[in-house]
Design a protein around this motif. Structure first.
Motif, short mmCIF file in Angstrom:
data_model
loop_
_atom_site.label_atom_id
_atom_site.label_comp_id
_atom_site.label_asym_id
_atom_site.label_seq_id
_atom_site.Cartn_x
_atom_site.Cartn_y
_atom_site.Cartn_z
N GLN A 190 -9.16 7.19 1.51
CA GLN A 190 -8.28 7.13 2.68
C GLN A 190 -7.69 8.51 2.97
N LYS A 246 -10.76 -8.56 -6.02
CA LYS A 246 -9.67 -7.64 -6.30
C LYS A 246 -9.47 -7.50 -7.79
N THR A 267 -12.21 -0.16 3.41
CA THR A 267 -12.00 -1.07 4.55
C THR A 267 -10.73 -0.68 5.31
N GLN A 284 0.50 4.44 -1.62
CA GLN A 284 -0.13 5.75 -1.45
C GLN A 284 -1.55 5.53 -0.95
N GLY A 333 -13.82 -1.38 -3.35
CA GLY A 333 -12.74 -1.13 -4.28
C GLY A 333 -12.07 0.21 -4.06
N SER A 334 -12.68 1.05 -3.21
CA SER A 334 -12.11 2.38 -2.99
C SER A 334 -11.03 2.37 -1.92
N GLY A 335 -10.89 1.26 -1.22
CA GLY A 335 -9.95 1.22 -0.10
C GLY A 335 -10.60 1.63 1.20
N TYR A 373 0.89 -1.16 0.00
CA TYR A 373 0.00 0.00 0.00
C TYR A 373 0.93 1.21 0.00
#
Ligand code: AMP
Length: 459
Positions: free
Chosen positions: A31, A309, A55, A26, A51-53, A24
């Motif tokens: 986030q 993913k 979680t 960036q 899918g946006s990150g 990870y």
């Protein structure tokens, strides 16, 4: 150092090292927008899709303030489906790698409550669950949220769609008012607004602008007729040869018909719809996730909460009934910085629905005519892997390492031919390169694992 470096955040050096080890590099837009407030202990409402990150956004927040020495429940994450809950728990565990002994427990319907009750007796720091089952345990006084620090509502719109309002209300009433509340939702219908009003203290709103979503997803619209719709799907699949794809239909019947057609044509395909038993549904998802199946034909309900993913391609074989559903479908491709393609097939009967969709887009879109099929279309791409099911699992003390060990020991099967391994309580699944499948099956049925012989079969 750029503004989206994780090192700008007040995270421990161990946590930064874990992020680096997961590649990870960036922060994703969600986030970057939400983590400063989350880490400062503020309530946050974020518009974010799978899918946006998202979680990792809430997982990093809850982990930062977790006290491992306190074995009371400190965090509750509520999700609409069991699959999503399991993926969320997995992501939390991944990100908690540098913090020893953090216990994350999933409490979902469809799994035996008795086993969950036993696990609860051993204590847990983080509960991830679906509202119905969490409420069951709460009513039976097997759960105590009086020390809860963080409450996360993930895919809140889906939970309300599925009729969980009452369960949510009862669960939230059992948590302390001093908690931090984080709410994630892909869409914001009026019901969500009233939920957040009742629930949150001066929350920060995070909306990731459309342009970031647009940049990652290429949307293409083709004009077809009911007559050539299925031919169009075959042509698109053969031309694009996606590594993996989800094809959305509006009804179970259409899903089944398209699955049958593609299957007979030789595609690596499975159907996912509400009539499937939980066990079949799980096995289908598992095979899709471990690359034994390339294409899923699905209804919206069946695909809820599914997190795959880096999905290559989404095809809306039929235009969704409403704009929110369309956005949800399309959001499944192009995740976390990768560019995805979403193709939508339109017939003249879709004109009105399409005009509503147009209204939500920054620039008008002109549906194209499907080009003539290329003369030299390739054959359907076979799946790379095959799944072997072993009739033994956690209850037999099997671990992924035992399975890899058995497979690679003789040297006939190399490490690179072994894919994803999933060990469940009574069964395990291992993906192996297609060419090695028979050999791998022979090894697994003839050799002993953990000193015992297990039955195994190709799925
Ligand atoms: P989610 O939206 O939470 O379902 O996350 C989508 C995928 O992106 C997950 O597989 C995460 O592991 C991955 N991911 C989350 N944050 C990052 C990041 N900052 N960089 C790269 N991958 C990420």
């Amino acid at each position: 150092m750029s503004a989206t470096d994780f090192s700008n955040l007040p995270l421990s050096s161990e946590q930064l090292a874990t992020l680096a080890s997961l590649n990870y590099e960036q922060m994703t837009p969600v986030q970057a927008e939400s983590l400063p407030a989350i880490l400062a202990g503020e309530d946050v409402i974020a518009q974010a899709q799978t899918g946006s990150g998202k979680t990792a956004a809430f997982a990093l927040g809850l982990l930062a303030k977790l006290d491992v020495t306190d074995f009371r429940i400190q965090t509750l994450v509520l999700c609409p489906t069991r699959e999503l809950a399991e993926q969320v728990a997995e992501e939390i565990r991944r990100l908690a790698r540098s913090q020893a002994n953090i216990k994350v427990l999933t409490l979902c319907g469809g799994a035996p409550a008795r086993v969950q009750t036993q696990s609860l007796q051993h204590g847990a720091h983080v509960i991830v669950g679906t509202p119905g089952r969490v409420l069951d345990h709460l009513t039976q006084q097997r759960l105590d949220f009086s020390n809860l620090q963080t409450l996360v509502l993930d895919e809140a719109d889906r939970m309300l769609d599925m009729g969980f309002q009452e369960e949510l209300d009862s669960i939230i009433a059992a948590t302390p008012a001093s908690r931090q509340t984080l709410l994630f939702s892909a869409t914001f219908p009026a019901q969500i607004a009233s939920l957040t009003k009742a629930l949150m203290r001066s929350p920060k709103h995070v909306v990731v602008s459309d342009s970031t979503i647009e940049a990652q997803i290429e949307q293409v619209f083709y004009q077809v007729t009911d007559k050539n719709r299925e031919d169009a799907v075959i042509q698109l699949l053969l031309e694009r040869q996606p590594t993996n794809a989800i094809l959305f239909c509006n009804t179970k019947r259409a899903t089944h018909a398209l699955f049958t057609l593609l299957h007979n044509y030789g595609f690596s395909v499975q159907a996912l719809h509400g009539d499937l038993e939980q066990k079949d549904r799980e096995q289908t998802l598992l095979q899709f996730n471990n690359q034994s199946v390339r294409i899923l034909v699905a209804t919206d309900v069946a695909a809820r909460g599914l997190d795959i993913k880096a999905l290559d391609l989404v095809i809306n074989v039929e235009l969704a009934h409403d704009v929110d559903t369309h956005i949800h479908r399309v959001g499944r491709t192009g995740r976390a910085g990768e560019v995805g393609v979403a193709i939508t097939l339109l017939t003249p009967a879709d004109d009105y629905k399409f005009s509503l969709l147009q209204d939500t887009m920054p620039t008008p879109i002109q549906p194209k005519k499907l080009p003539e099929p290329a003369a030299n279309l390739q054959r359907p791409l076979p799946a790379e892997m095959t799944t072997i099911q072993i009739l033994g699992g956690k209850k037999d003390k099997l671990r992924p390492g035992d399975i890899v060990g058995a497979l690679t020991k003789s040297g006939a099967i190399d490490f690179d031919s072994v894919g994803k391994i999933t060990v469940q309580s009574n069964a395990s699944y291992v993906a192996v390169k297609k060419a090695k499948a028979k050999q791998a099956l022979a090894v697994l049925t003839q050799d002993k694992l953990k000193g015992r012989r297990f039955r195994a079969r190709l799925l």
